[in-house]
Design a protein around this motif. Sequence first.
Motif, PDB file in Angstrom:
ATOM      1  N   LEU A 130       3.446  10.391  -9.542  1.00  0.00           N
ATOM      2  CA  LEU A 130       2.685  10.642 -10.767  1.00  0.00           C
ATOM      3  C   LEU A 130       2.040  12.027 -10.730  1.00  0.00           C
ATOM      4  CD1 LEU A 130       1.635   9.454 -13.452  1.00  0.00           C
ATOM      5  CD2 LEU A 130      -0.342   8.661 -12.177  1.00  0.00           C
ATOM      6  N   ILE A 131       1.491  12.405  -9.592  1.00  0.00           N
ATOM      7  CA  ILE A 131       0.876  13.726  -9.458  1.00  0.00           C
ATOM      8  C   ILE A 131       1.927  14.824  -9.615  1.00  0.00           C
ATOM      9  CG2 ILE A 131      -0.270  15.281  -7.814  1.00  0.00           C
ATOM     10  CD1 ILE A 131      -1.816  12.811  -6.815  1.00  0.00           C
ATOM     11  N   VAL A 132       3.103  14.624  -9.030  1.00  0.00           N
ATOM     12  CA  VAL A 132       4.185  15.604  -9.170  1.00  0.00           C
ATOM     13  C   VAL A 132       4.622  15.706 -10.632  1.00  0.00           C
ATOM     14  CG1 VAL A 132       6.602  16.061  -8.593  1.00  0.00           C
ATOM     15  CG2 VAL A 132       5.004  15.401  -6.801  1.00  0.00           C
ATOM     16  N   ALA A 133       4.750  14.565 -11.302  1.00  0.00           N
ATOM     17  CA  ALA A 133       5.157  14.570 -12.706  1.00  0.00           C
ATOM     18  C   ALA A 133       4.130  15.294 -13.571  1.00  0.00           C
ATOM     19  CB  ALA A 133       5.361  13.140 -13.204  1.00  0.00           C
ATOM     20  N   ILE A 134       2.867  15.062 -13.327  1.00  0.00           N
ATOM     21  CA  ILE A 134       1.817  15.746 -14.085  1.00  0.00           C
ATOM     22  C   ILE A 134       1.877  17.245 -13.825  1.00  0.00           C
ATOM     23  CG2 ILE A 134      -0.691  16.060 -14.281  1.00  0.00           C
ATOM     24  CD1 ILE A 134      -0.949  13.026 -13.888  1.00  0.00           C
ATOM     25  N   GLY A 135       2.116  17.625 -12.573  1.00  0.00           N
ATOM     26  CA  GLY A 135       2.228  19.039 -12.240  1.00  0.00           C
ATOM     27  C   GLY A 135       3.397  19.715 -12.952  1.00  0.00           C
ATOM     28  N   MET A 175       0.830  -1.199   0.000  1.00  0.00           N
ATOM     29  CA  MET A 175       0.000   0.000   0.000  1.00  0.00           C
ATOM     30  C   MET A 175       0.872   1.260   0.000  1.00  0.00           C
ATOM     31  SD  MET A 175      -3.059   0.942  -0.077  1.00  0.00           S
ATOM     32  CE  MET A 175      -4.110   2.285   0.259  1.00  0.00           C
ATOM     33  N   ASN A 176       1.960   1.237   0.783  1.00  0.00           N
ATOM     34  CA  ASN A 176       2.831   2.407   0.836  1.00  0.00           C
ATOM     35  C   ASN A 176       3.469   2.680  -0.517  1.00  0.00           C
ATOM     36  OD1 ASN A 176       2.293   2.773   3.523  1.00  0.00           O
ATOM     37  ND2 ASN A 176       4.062   1.586   4.206  1.00  0.00           N
ATOM     38  N   ARG A 177       3.875   1.610  -1.202  1.00  0.00           N
ATOM     39  CA  ARG A 177       4.490   1.757  -2.516  1.00  0.00           C
ATOM     40  C   ARG A 177       3.509   2.377  -3.507  1.00  0.00           C
ATOM     41  NH1 ARG A 177       6.353  -3.295  -6.178  1.00  0.00           N
ATOM     42  NH2 ARG A 177       6.990  -2.101  -7.985  1.00  0.00           N
ATOM     43  N   THR A 178       2.257   1.958  -3.442  1.00  0.00           N
ATOM     44  CA  THR A 178       1.231   2.496  -4.335  1.00  0.00           C
ATOM     45  C   THR A 178       1.021   3.984  -4.080  1.00  0.00           C
ATOM     46  OG1 THR A 178       0.139   0.346  -4.330  1.00  0.00           O
ATOM     47  CG2 THR A 178      -1.146   2.223  -5.114  1.00  0.00           C
ATOM     48  N   ILE A 187       3.161   6.101  -2.815  1.00  0.00           N
ATOM     49  CA  ILE A 187       4.340   6.828  -3.281  1.00  0.00           C
ATOM     50  C   ILE A 187       4.302   6.982  -4.798  1.00  0.00           C
ATOM     51  CG2 ILE A 187       6.849   6.682  -3.538  1.00  0.00           C
ATOM     52  CD1 ILE A 187       6.888   5.440  -0.709  1.00  0.00           C
ATOM     53  N   LEU A 188       3.926   5.931  -5.523  1.00  0.00           N
ATOM     54  CA  LEU A 188       3.832   6.010  -6.985  1.00  0.00           C
ATOM     55  C   LEU A 188       2.773   7.013  -7.429  1.00  0.00           C
ATOM     56  CD1 LEU A 188       4.248   2.274  -8.011  1.00  0.00           C
ATOM     57  CD2 LEU A 188       5.855   4.142  -8.380  1.00  0.00           C
ATOM     58  N   ILE A 189       1.641   7.032  -6.736  1.00  0.00           N
ATOM     59  CA  ILE A 189       0.582   7.990  -7.067  1.00  0.00           C
ATOM     60  C   ILE A 189       1.071   9.413  -6.818  1.00  0.00           C
ATOM     61  CG2 ILE A 189      -1.703   8.828  -6.383  1.00  0.00           C
ATOM     62  CD1 ILE A 189      -2.484   5.886  -5.942  1.00  0.00           C
TER      63      ILE A 189
END
Length: 66
Positions: free
Chosen positions: A11-16, A1-4, A6-8
Amino acid sequence: MNRTLILIGLLIVAIGLLWPWLSKLPFGQLPGDIAIRRENVSFYFPITTMILISLVLSAILWLFNR
């Protein structure tokens, strides 16, 4: 769950960070998106865009869980 989570977050930072370039893509202006504009009111419902994003995300998650 923690890995998921962190990935989310990543992803949000990359989109930003990529937002200036991503905003130039035709998402939100696809055929099937509903846009109603009147004098004082505008209503926008991007149903085709939401379906397309849902399909892409489902395929990515399916590949990760495989």
